[in-house]
Design an enzyme around this catalytic site. Structure first.
Site, mmCIF file in Angstrom:
data_model
loop_
_atom_site.group_PDB
_atom_site.id
_atom_site.type_symbol
_atom_site.label_atom_id
_atom_site.label_comp_id
_atom_site.label_asym_id
_atom_site.label_seq_id
_atom_site.Cartn_x
_atom_site.Cartn_y
_atom_site.Cartn_z
ATOM 1 N N CYS A 130 23.144 101.500 -44.515
ATOM 2 C CA CYS A 130 23.976 101.804 -42.638
ATOM 3 C C CYS A 130 24.208 102.402 -42.943
ATOM 4 O O CYS A 130 23.711 104.285 -42.768
ATOM 5 C CB CYS A 130 26.105 101.145 -43.368
ATOM 6 N N THR A 131 23.954 102.472 -41.494
ATOM 7 C CA THR A 131 24.159 103.855 -40.536
ATOM 8 C C THR A 131 25.385 105.008 -40.562
ATOM 9 O O THR A 131 24.604 106.558 -40.795
ATOM 10 C CB THR A 131 24.225 103.665 -39.198
ATOM 11 N N HIS A 132 25.979 105.095 -41.077
ATOM 12 C CA HIS A 132 27.356 105.879 -41.272
ATOM 13 C C HIS A 132 27.233 106.608 -43.275
ATOM 14 O O HIS A 132 27.882 107.424 -42.997
ATOM 15 C CB HIS A 132 28.814 105.374 -41.404
ATOM 16 N N ASP A 135 21.040 101.529 -31.669
ATOM 17 C CA ASP A 135 21.999 101.587 -33.158
ATOM 18 C C ASP A 135 23.347 100.513 -32.568
ATOM 19 O O ASP A 135 23.123 100.530 -31.366
ATOM 20 C CB ASP A 135 22.688 102.422 -33.514
ATOM 21 N N SER A 136 24.176 100.303 -33.071
ATOM 22 C CA SER A 136 25.179 99.414 -32.553
ATOM 23 C C SER A 136 26.189 100.350 -31.501
ATOM 24 O O SER A 136 27.383 100.050 -31.235
ATOM 25 C CB SER A 136 26.225 99.121 -33.277
ATOM 26 N N CYS A 193 20.522 100.500 -36.874
ATOM 27 C CA CYS A 193 21.059 99.493 -37.678
ATOM 28 C C CYS A 193 20.551 98.944 -38.100
ATOM 29 O O CYS A 193 19.842 98.558 -37.774
ATOM 30 C CB CYS A 193 21.521 98.755 -36.248
ATOM 31 N N ASN A 194 21.543 98.869 -39.190
ATOM 32 C CA ASN A 194 20.571 97.759 -41.141
ATOM 33 C C ASN A 194 20.978 96.313 -40.727
ATOM 34 O O ASN A 194 20.095 95.918 -40.865
ATOM 35 C CB ASN A 194 21.603 98.356 -42.248
ATOM 36 N N GLU A 209 34.025 106.704 -39.064
ATOM 37 C CA GLU A 209 33.936 106.675 -37.756
ATOM 38 C C GLU A 209 35.395 107.709 -37.453
ATOM 39 O O GLU A 209 35.655 108.773 -36.086
ATOM 40 C CB GLU A 209 34.228 105.997 -37.176
HETATM 41 N N1 DGL Z 1 24.710 100.256 -37.288
HETATM 42 C C1 DGL Z 1 25.941 99.260 -38.529
HETATM 43 C C2 DGL Z 1 23.990 99.271 -39.328
HETATM 44 O O1 DGL Z 1 23.791 100.141 -40.060
HETATM 45 C C3 DGL Z 1 26.952 99.574 -39.243
HETATM 46 C C4 DGL Z 1 28.047 99.612 -37.902
HETATM 47 C C5 DGL Z 1 28.012 98.486 -37.722
HETATM 48 O O2 DGL Z 1 28.907 97.545 -38.303
HETATM 49 O O3 DGL Z 1 27.963 97.897 -36.030
HETATM 50 O O4 DGL Z 1 24.351 97.992 -40.094
#
Ligand code: DGL
Length: 248
Positions: free
Chosen positions: A180-182, A7-8, A70-71, A150
């Site tokens: 999105c992961t969050h 993931d990012s 990560c999406n 976050e």
């Molecule tokens: N992990 C990213 C996603 O799911 C969200 C956070 C980012 O922008 O890196 O798209």
């Protein structure tokens, strides 16, 4: 079976949560590119380059599958990742769309897709849903939810104002893809705000996908999990302790 999860940043821990709850793997190697998060505001070239660098990192480990939590990476870099490794690489978009198809049968339903700017601009969810004949799809980039989560804000005034800002002109929504992961951390609030719309959670969707497509049906008593981050790994481990409480 051993999985690499990419993931990012910390967000992919929501996917790890589902993997741990379902005991699918004997080992998980998690890498969050915390030094360069967010990916969701970056362009395709940058996201692909960062993803290939993460792949090089995972080559130090003996893993059977790469799960892209990560999406934004799933939207832009899966082909390039697949071209550079022999292990299967799976992202969260196909599994999310499959989960929606399982839950929502009427093609006239109003489907909302929310995600980062990168994910929404890629149009990947909307195209996949169109291919399945869903007619009423609204896609909205809701990037502000990322820093809000976050900050540890999962309910209350700030989240409500942000939902009002993004969702003000929406008609009734039947289902929302949390692209999105969050977003799973604010899943209940989003559903409530949208009059109890059905939610699609990437982590749960990928678990079903792994069981079905990769025959991941073993239940491992314990998952050995290792966390890595490109910056401040201690912070990642602390977030993991909170978000994965009771599972580590
Ligand atoms: N992990 C990213 C996603 O799911 C969200 C956070 C980012 O922008 O890196 O798209």
């Amino acid at each position: 079976m051993r999985a690499a999860v990419f993931d990012s940043g910390v967000g992919g821990l929501t996917v790890v949560k589902s993997l741990l709850e379902n005991k699918l793997f004997e080992e998980i190697i998690y890498f969050g590119d915390t030094a360069r998060v967010p990916y969701g505001v970056k362009d395709k070239n940058t996201i692909v380059r960062y993803s290939l660098e993460a792949l090089e990192f995972f080559k130090n480990f003996d893993v059977d599958i790469l799960i892209v939590a990560c999406n934004s990476v799933s939207a832009y870099a899966l082909e390039e990742l697949r071209a550079n490794t022999t292990i299967p690489v799976i992202g969260v978009i196909d599994s999310g769309v499959k989960a929606l198809e399982n839950k929502i049968s009427s093609k006239d339903s109003n489907i909302l897709v929310i995600g980062t700017n990168a994910t929404i601009s890629s149009n990947r969810y909307a195209l996949a849903l169109n291919n399945l004949a869903y007619k009423n799809i609204t896609s909205i980039a809701t990037g502000l939810f990322v820093p809000i989560v976050e900050e540890g804000i999962y309910s209350g005034e700030i989240l409500n104002s942000t939902m009002k800002h993004y969702f003000k002109n929406l008609q009734t929504i039947d289902a929302v893809i949390l692209g999105c992961t969050h977003f799973p951390l604010i899943e209940n609030e989003i559903s409530k705000y949208l009059n109890d719309a059905v939610t699609i959670h990437s982590g749960d969707a990928i678990v079903d996908f792994l069981k079905l497509e990769y025959n991941c049906i073993n239940k491992f008593e314990e998952t050995n999990i290792k966390f890595f981050a490109s910056e401040n790994p201690d912070n990642l481990k602390n977030v993991a302790k909170i978000w994965l409480k009771g599972l580590l």
